[in-house]
Structures are given as C-alpha cells and as structure tokens.
Scaffold this active site. Structure first.
Site, PDB file in Angstrom:
ATOM      1  N   HIS A   1       0.842  -1.189   0.000  1.00  0.00           N
ATOM      2  CA  HIS A   1       0.000   0.000   0.000  1.00  0.00           C
ATOM      3  C   HIS A   1       0.882   1.245   0.000  1.00  0.00           C
ATOM      4  O   HIS A   1       2.114   1.158  -0.116  1.00  0.00           O
ATOM      5  CB  HIS A   1      -0.969  -0.008   1.184  1.00  0.00           C
ATOM      6  CG  HIS A   1      -0.310  -0.161   2.525  1.00  0.00           C
ATOM      7  ND1 HIS A   1       0.508   0.796   3.086  1.00  0.00           N
ATOM      8  CD2 HIS A   1      -0.355  -1.184   3.429  1.00  0.00           C
ATOM      9  CE1 HIS A   1       0.932   0.392   4.268  1.00  0.00           C
ATOM     10  NE2 HIS A   1       0.444  -0.806   4.502  1.00  0.00           N
TER      11      HIS A   1
ATOM     12  N   HIS B   1       4.058   1.488   2.282  1.00  0.00           N
ATOM     13  CA  HIS B   1       5.215   0.752   1.776  1.00  0.00           C
ATOM     14  C   HIS B   1       5.902   1.548   0.664  1.00  0.00           C
ATOM     15  O   HIS B   1       7.131   1.689   0.642  1.00  0.00           O
ATOM     16  CB  HIS B   1       4.781  -0.612   1.215  1.00  0.00           C
ATOM     17  CG  HIS B   1       4.053  -1.484   2.192  1.00  0.00           C
ATOM     18  ND1 HIS B   1       2.841  -2.056   1.893  1.00  0.00           N
ATOM     19  CD2 HIS B   1       4.364  -1.870   3.441  1.00  0.00           C
ATOM     20  CE1 HIS B   1       2.433  -2.771   2.926  1.00  0.00           C
ATOM     21  NE2 HIS B   1       3.348  -2.682   3.881  1.00  0.00           N
TER      22      HIS B   1
ATOM     23  N   CYS C   1      -0.808  -9.574  20.231  1.00  0.00           N
ATOM     24  CA  CYS C   1      -1.509  -9.129  19.021  1.00  0.00           C
ATOM     25  C   CYS C   1      -0.784  -9.692  17.814  1.00  0.00           C
ATOM     26  O   CYS C   1       0.379  -9.344  17.565  1.00  0.00           O
ATOM     27  CB  CYS C   1      -1.547  -7.599  18.945  1.00  0.00           C
ATOM     28  SG  CYS C   1      -2.275  -6.989  17.391  1.00  0.00           S
TER      29      CYS C   1
ATOM     30  N   CYS D   1       0.163  -6.889  15.246  1.00  0.00           N
ATOM     31  CA  CYS D   1       1.338  -6.108  15.656  1.00  0.00           C
ATOM     32  C   CYS D   1       2.577  -6.982  15.778  1.00  0.00           C
ATOM     33  O   CYS D   1       3.698  -6.462  15.798  1.00  0.00           O
ATOM     34  CB  CYS D   1       1.109  -5.449  17.017  1.00  0.00           C
ATOM     35  SG  CYS D   1      -0.108  -4.129  17.050  1.00  0.00           S
TER      36      CYS D   1
ATOM     37  N   CYS E   1      -6.743  -4.857  20.669  1.00  0.00           N
ATOM     38  CA  CYS E   1      -5.561  -4.052  20.388  1.00  0.00           C
ATOM     39  C   CYS E   1      -5.983  -2.639  20.022  1.00  0.00           C
ATOM     40  O   CYS E   1      -6.881  -2.445  19.185  1.00  0.00           O
ATOM     41  CB  CYS E   1      -4.765  -4.681  19.240  1.00  0.00           C
ATOM     42  SG  CYS E   1      -3.406  -3.648  18.635  1.00  0.00           S
TER      43      CYS E   1
ATOM     44  N   HIS F   1      -4.790  -2.017  16.049  1.00  0.00           N
ATOM     45  CA  HIS F   1      -5.473  -2.697  14.942  1.00  0.00           C
ATOM     46  C   HIS F   1      -6.950  -2.979  15.215  1.00  0.00           C
ATOM     47  O   HIS F   1      -7.663  -3.442  14.319  1.00  0.00           O
ATOM     48  CB  HIS F   1      -4.763  -4.023  14.624  1.00  0.00           C
ATOM     49  CG  HIS F   1      -3.405  -3.846  14.026  1.00  0.00           C
ATOM     50  ND1 HIS F   1      -2.254  -3.840  14.775  1.00  0.00           N
ATOM     51  CD2 HIS F   1      -3.016  -3.643  12.742  1.00  0.00           C
ATOM     52  CE1 HIS F   1      -1.216  -3.659  13.982  1.00  0.00           C
ATOM     53  NE2 HIS F   1      -1.642  -3.525  12.755  1.00  0.00           N
TER      54      HIS F   1
ATOM     55  N   LYS G   1      -6.969   9.152   9.522  1.00  0.00           N
ATOM     56  CA  LYS G   1      -6.144   7.994   9.212  1.00  0.00           C
ATOM     57  C   LYS G   1      -6.788   7.228   8.060  1.00  0.00           C
ATOM     58  O   LYS G   1      -8.002   7.079   8.001  1.00  0.00           O
ATOM     59  CB  LYS G   1      -6.019   7.092  10.440  1.00  0.00           C
ATOM     60  CG  LYS G   1      -5.116   5.892  10.249  1.00  0.00           C
ATOM     61  CD  LYS G   1      -5.020   5.081  11.537  1.00  0.00           C
ATOM     62  CE  LYS G   1      -4.142   3.851  11.334  1.00  0.00           C
ATOM     63  NZ  LYS G   1      -4.042   3.042  12.585  1.00  0.00           N
TER      64      LYS G   1
ATOM     65  N   LYS H   1      -9.534   1.066   4.908  1.00  0.00           N
ATOM     66  CA  LYS H   1     -10.484   0.549   3.916  1.00  0.00           C
ATOM     67  C   LYS H   1     -11.923   0.762   4.383  1.00  0.00           C
ATOM     68  O   LYS H   1     -12.828   0.964   3.588  1.00  0.00           O
ATOM     69  CB  LYS H   1     -10.223  -0.934   3.673  1.00  0.00           C
ATOM     70  CG  LYS H   1      -8.868  -1.220   3.071  1.00  0.00           C
ATOM     71  CD  LYS H   1      -8.710  -2.716   2.813  1.00  0.00           C
ATOM     72  CE  LYS H   1      -7.300  -3.021   2.335  1.00  0.00           C
ATOM     73  NZ  LYS H   1      -6.298  -2.807   3.382  1.00  0.00           N
TER      74      LYS H   1
END
Length: 716
Positions: free
Chosen positions: A18, A21, A137, A140, A161, A164, A318, A321
């Site tokens: 994504h 990266h 997690c 993570c 978490c 996430h 943030k 999706k």
C-alpha cells in the site's frame, strides 16, 4: 564515509503493498541515488518479513501453505517495485530481502547463539527460559501491556488491540526470554551520547521516555506447537524464534552476518552500520529491542533510525479501507507519472511528520509545480534554442560592444548574478538533503525555477529575436536558462530520475546524471555549440475534473466488485511493469496540453494568481474567546473566535502540541471565514486560522497583529 547502507523495514507478508510501503521505498531510493551521485558505495535493502502466526492464519484462510502465502504476497511486492521504478532493473534496491532465504536462517541462528552466550550489563544471562502468560496481538506481532489494549465490556471476551482494533490472543506457555530490563541504562546512555541515533527529536524523546519508564523482559520464542512457521531456536527445535528477533536481524544477515553466501557476495564489514527508515508505528522495535539485541551480541549499533510520519487523507483522518479513503496503488500508477508521485511524496510530507495525501492535491502539485513549473521552463528554454539558435547551445557571453544594447533591453549583463543565485540555492539544497529535509530542499530547487522563469519573462527573448543587434543578448539569456536547467537536473535526479534524464538528453548531454556530484557543479560547463535533442513535453497537464471523475468511477467499481477479502483486494491491482509506459504512467483522460508555448504570449511566472482569485478568500480578524483540548486528539484544539458576527465561530486547529489553550484566549488572529465547514472528531470546524510553518518540524506560529484592530475587520 566510504560506504552507505540504507534500509526500509521489511514488510509483513500477510497483506499486499500500500501507500505506506511505497513511500518509505521512495525515500530510501532517493537517499541511495543521492549517495551514489557523490561516488559513495551504497547498498539499499527492502523486502518482506515472512514468518509468524499471521502468515500461518492467512495461509489457512486462502488454502495455501505458509510458503505459498509468502510467495503470493512477494509477487505483488515485486510487481509494485518494478511498476514504480524501485527495483534493481531501474536502479533501485540492491536486494529484496526475504526471511525465508536459507542464508537468513543461518545468520539469525548465529545471532541467537551470540546473544544466548552473552551476559547483560548487570552480569546475568541475556537469554533465559521461563513461562509466559499474557496477551499477544498477531497483527502487531507484539505482546501487549494493560495500557496497550482496550478491556472488553464482556469479561468472557478477550481485550482489543488499540492499534489494529482486533481481538488479542491469550498465550500461556514455556518461552525463552531476552532480559531487556537489564539494558535500560545502556540504552539511555546510547540515546544521550548519540543525539542523532533516533530522529526526529520528538521520536527520540518518545523512546527515551519509554525506556526510562522501565523495561520488561521480552518473550523471544513460541512453542513449535503454537507457531511452527518460523526459524527454529538453535539446539531447541521445540521453540521457534519471536518474529521480531527474526525480522530485525535481516538487516545484518542480508549483507553477510553469520552466513558465507552473502558475506562473499556483499560483505558485512563493507556496509554495516545501516540507516534504518521506519514508520513511527514500529519505532519501539527498532529503537529499543534491536539496539539491545545488538548490544548483547557485541555488534556495532546502526548509523541511525529515522521514523517518518503517516499519510492521512485530505481531511486529516487515518486512511483505512473501512472509511474508503485509501490511496490505491493501481490508480496512482495509471493516472500519474512515477516522477510526479515521487515529487509529491517528498514535497508534500515534511519528513518525520504526518502528511496528507489526496488525488486532487497530487493533480494540483503536478499541474502547478511540474507542468507549469519545471516542465514549462524546460519547454520554453529549449524550444527557443531550437527556434532562435538553430538547435545548438548558444554562447553565454556578451561582448563589450553588445553590453549597452543588452542593458537597454533590461537584461542583467553580469552573468554572475544568476550564477550566484543558483549556486546559493544548490548549497542550500545539498544541506537540506543531507538533513533529510526533502521538502525544504525542493523549495530551494523551485526557487531556481521561479527565478529563471522570471528572467526569461523579463528579457522577452521572442522580442529580442526580432532585433539582429540583440543576438548576443538573446543567446546569453537562453544559455543561462539552459545552464540552470543542467544544474536542476543534477540536483533533482535522486527525486525524479526519469524526467531529469529526459531533460538532460534534450540539453544534448550524455547520460551521466547518476554519477554527477551536485557539490562539484561549476557554472558555465554547458558547451557552446552542443546540439540539443528533440524537445518533448515532460508533464502534460492533467484535466482535474475528468481525471477525478474517472478515479471515482474506478474506485466505485473496485468497491462493488470486492468480496471483502483484505488480502486479494487491498488496493486494487498493481500492473506489471510491461503494462505501463516507460515513465510508469498511463495517459489520463482529458486535455494533454504541453507545459508552455515558448513563443510570444507566454506569461512568464506561471504560478501567479489573478487579483480575482485572491478576492475570493474572505480573511477576517478574530478574537479567541475560548480554547480547549479535544479528548484523544493530541494535536487538535477546539477554539471559539469572535469575527464580528452574531455569535462566535467554532474552529478546530492542529496546534495543541505548541499552544496552551488558556494562553490563546484574548489573542487576535486571522481567520479564513468562507472556508466550507467540515467535521472532525464529532465537531464542526467553521473556518481556519492562519499560521506560519517554521523549521523542519513545521512548528505553527499563529499570524497576529501588532496594532489594535476590530473583530471582523477584513484583510485586503
């Protein structure tokens, strides 16, 4: 410095690539190209972390083996790097590291053995066997303390978490532990004696605070019966290594630590230590765990760890999706050139801080800075050399007898004026680049663009060409523009390798940019009489309305077609490199006009706005009546401002880190009064205050007044 080693994180192979990266790889690639320009032997690593429970679970969901799952994800990463010109074939990374490589197993096993034999600074075994019980997690790949998860409302359910928002796993089993608690003083000493070890400073302070608050020993293994997909613990195959111990070691195993294959091919001693580029969300692993492992193993610390910010959407949210506000890599690849994307990423985000990314903002930057800026300058200058100088580089000199006509035409006859300006900007550019202040460096480069563009507009070469007595003046103006372009190409090559090489080719220069040190540039080295190449447009203007309609339609189709499988449809489809044009761009729909007409009628400094554009902005004087912090929003203040209306306006401002709420009350500020209201954190913001952005950190300094002005007064 004889060698330089830069790394991105190796990305977890449970999902497809994504924007995050792509961004870190662009930064690392830019740094690597810059170092190579200076003749520094450089090694650039990226890759994938392919072990752990998350990979096992993803493989099970998709009816694959863990290795097949890793191979599937890696195939997308390699397509992405090729499509965006980041792979070895395009002069990008030197190695795409995979933790499933046999040489990595050898290297990380050697690291484990060294740490297992070591004594901590307090004289105890660095690794010991014990029993772990707690929450983990998988997303993570980290163990969670009470302040790192949300407790469930139903006591029979696991906690969640905070990062996430996924349920945690309860682990209770035998484990090897790394005695991290014994390394607190050594780590604090490292941060103190090497002030540049963790950057930016805010992240360094964050890490120091975490370590000073007390460290807990770290579980560094799982039973094979719980997690089998990983590197076996040496001499105890019933355990597999903790995924972060395994993953972090890639930075040294990739270049030869603990294995002969990479040592012969690359050489650990040649390149270590490395500069690690990481997202701020994984800073703790790199700035606390990794240095402690290296201390225990007796290995030199990294050159440094630089934590960059995260990309937010245009409203500051943030990306996710669920919200539907992600940036799709296939959309970027289809509608925008590689160089435009690289430029936007490095110009828009102050490295180390969060930045905002939107398709419309990318179109605006492309059209203003590239099409109407650099591209316009290149087209104007080279087209006029083609037209008025028979396609050959003119002389930059003005003879004694031609000085007076040149002055009468309003042209500065002293070539050192423009040369001095460009040289100063070059020096500033290099300084900022060395500090990784890419946005500031690019501002310096575009100061050259604006200065030279103004020189052309003021001199009016199209008028000079009509007067035979002004040929030398015309030649000098065009030579200075072309020589400035040469310098810009050298400076900007690491940022925009494709476009700068094309301009260099059009200037009639050999393909030597990858090895041209900007610090060694000397004014006047562009040779008179050089035949220029074919003049081509570099950055066609993008029809914003049409392109945005196309992007929205495409996103809608992808959304409707998606089955909700996060693995197969995280960001559309990254096309093979062969599917794209050489620049990595499929022509967007709409108008594709060239950057500029280099003949009479060109307007010069194309970034000007008309007075009517400015008049559309309603700027008002306001007095802050109240200010308060917003819960769970570290950066936002909720303020009410009296701008002379019936009741005060409510405005959200991202200044909480720099201004105490009570100190704002009573201050006079400048408010954009006709900005469309928007909601943030459940509050409507009815305008925007104005502030300067100061220093590398972009510290906001509120615009105010030295004289008393009434509330509601309009700024003109």
């Amino acid at each position: 410095m004889k060698a330089f080693y830069v790394t991105t994180p190796i990305y977890y192979a449970n999902s497809l690539p994504h924007l995050g990266h792509l961004y870190t790889m662009i930064v690392a690639d830019t740094i690597a190209r810059s170092k190579r320009q200076k003749g520094i032997r450089t090694f650039f690593l990226t890759g994938t972390d392919e072990h752990g429970i998350n990979i096992e679970r993803a493989a099970q969901r998709n009816n694959r083996t863990p290795q097949e799952q890793a191979d599937y994800v890696v195939s997308y990463f390699t397509k992405m790097t090729a499509a965006f010109g980041l792979d070895k074939a395009h002069g990008g990374y030197d190695i795409f590291m995979r933790t499933t490589e046999p040489f990595h197993y050898e290297g990380v096993s050697e690291l484990w053995r060294r740490v297992a034999k070591a004594k901590t600074p307090k004289g105890r075994d660095a690794i010991y066997k014990g029993h772990y019980e707690g929450w983990f997690c998988a997303a993570c790949a980290g163990y969670k303390t009470e302040d790192e998860y949300a407790k469930p409302t139903n006591p029979n359910e696991p906690p969640t978490c905070l990062v996430h928002e996924t349920k945690l796993d309860r682990i209770s089993e035998e484990s090897y532990f790394f005695r991290l608690s014994d390394y607190d003083e050594a780590l604090l000493n490292l941060y103190e004696t090497r002030s540049d070890f963790v950057k930016p400073e805010a992240r360094r302070n964050e890490v120091r605070s975490f370590v000073a608050g007390g460290l807990q020993d770290l579980s560094v293994s799982r039973l094979d019966s719980s997690v089998s997909w990983g590197v076996p613990v040496p001499d105890d195959p019933k355990h597999t290594m903790y995924v972060w111990f395994d993953a972090l070691s890639n930075y040294i195993t990739a270049i030869g630590f603990g294995n002969e294959q990479q040592q012969r091919a690359i050489g650990f001693e040649k390149f270590w230590p490395a500069l690690h580029l990481v997202g701020k969300d994984i800073l703790r692993f790199h700035a606390v765990y990794w240095p402690a492992f290296l201390m225990a193993a007796g290995i030199e610390q990294p050159r440094g760890i630089f934590a960059h910010g995260m990309w937010l959407d245009p409203t500051g949210r943030k990306m996710s999706k669920t919200l539907g506000n992600t940036i799709e890599l296939d959309v970027l690849n289809r509608y925008f050139s590689i160089d435009a994307i690289r430029y936007f990423c490095l110009r828009e985000m102050v490295f180390g801080q969060d930045g905002r990314f939107g398709y419309e903002a990318l179109i605006d930057r492309t059209n203003s800075d590239l099409a109407s800026g650099l591209g316009n300058l290149s087209s104007r200058a080279l087209t006029m050399i083609q037209r008025y100088c028979d396609g050959r580089m003119p002389s930059g000199n003005i003879s004694e007898e031609a000085l007076l006509p040149a002055k009468r035409a309003g042209v500065d006859t002293d070539a050192t004026t423009i040369a001095g300006f460009v040289e100063h900007a070059r020096d500033q550019f290099i300084r900022y680049f060395e500090e990784f202040a890419f946005s500031r460096a690019l501002e310096e480069a575009w100061a050259i663009v604006a200065r030279v563009d103004k020189m052309i507009s003021d001199a009016k070469p199209w008028d000079l060409a009509k007067d035979a007595g002004q040929q030398q003046t015309l030649n000098a103006v065009l030579y200075r523009a072309a020589e400035s372009l040469r310098w810009l190409c050298v400076l900007l090559y690491p940022v925009m390798p494709n476009a700068t090489r094309e301009i260099y080719k059009q200037l009639g220069m050999p393909d030597e940019l990858p090895a041209t040190d900007p610090a060694k540039l000397a004014w006047g080295e562009l040779q008179e009489g050089t035949e220029i190449g074919e003049v081509k447009p570099l950055f066609p203007r993008i029809d914003k309305a049409k392109t945005m309609d196309d992007i929205r339609d495409q996103k809608s189709e992808v959304s409707q077609a998606s089955s909700g499988d996060a693995e197969t449809r995280p960001s559309g489809r990254v096309p093979d490199a062969a599917e794209t044009r050489p620049s990595g761009r499929v022509q967007p729909s709409g108008q594709h006009t060239t950057e500029a007409e280099a003949v009479p009628g060109a307007e010069g400094v194309v970034n000007y706005i008309d007075i009517t554009d400015f008049a559309r902005i309603d700027l008002r004087v306001g007095e802050v009546r109240s200010a308060e912090r917003i819960p769970k929003a570290d950066k936002l203040l909720l303020i009410t401002v009296d701008i002379g209306e019936e009741k005060p306006r409510q405005i959200l401002a991202g200044i909480a880190q720099y201004y105490e709420p009570e100190k704002l009350v009573g201050r006079k500020i400048v408010v954009v009064a006709n900005l469309k209201p928007r909601k943030l954190r459940g509050h409507e913001s009815q305008g925007m205050l104005l502030a300067a952005s100061v220093g590398e950190e972009g510290k906001p300094v509120i615009a105010t007044f030295t004289e008393d002005v009434p509330n509601g007064a309009r700024l003109k």
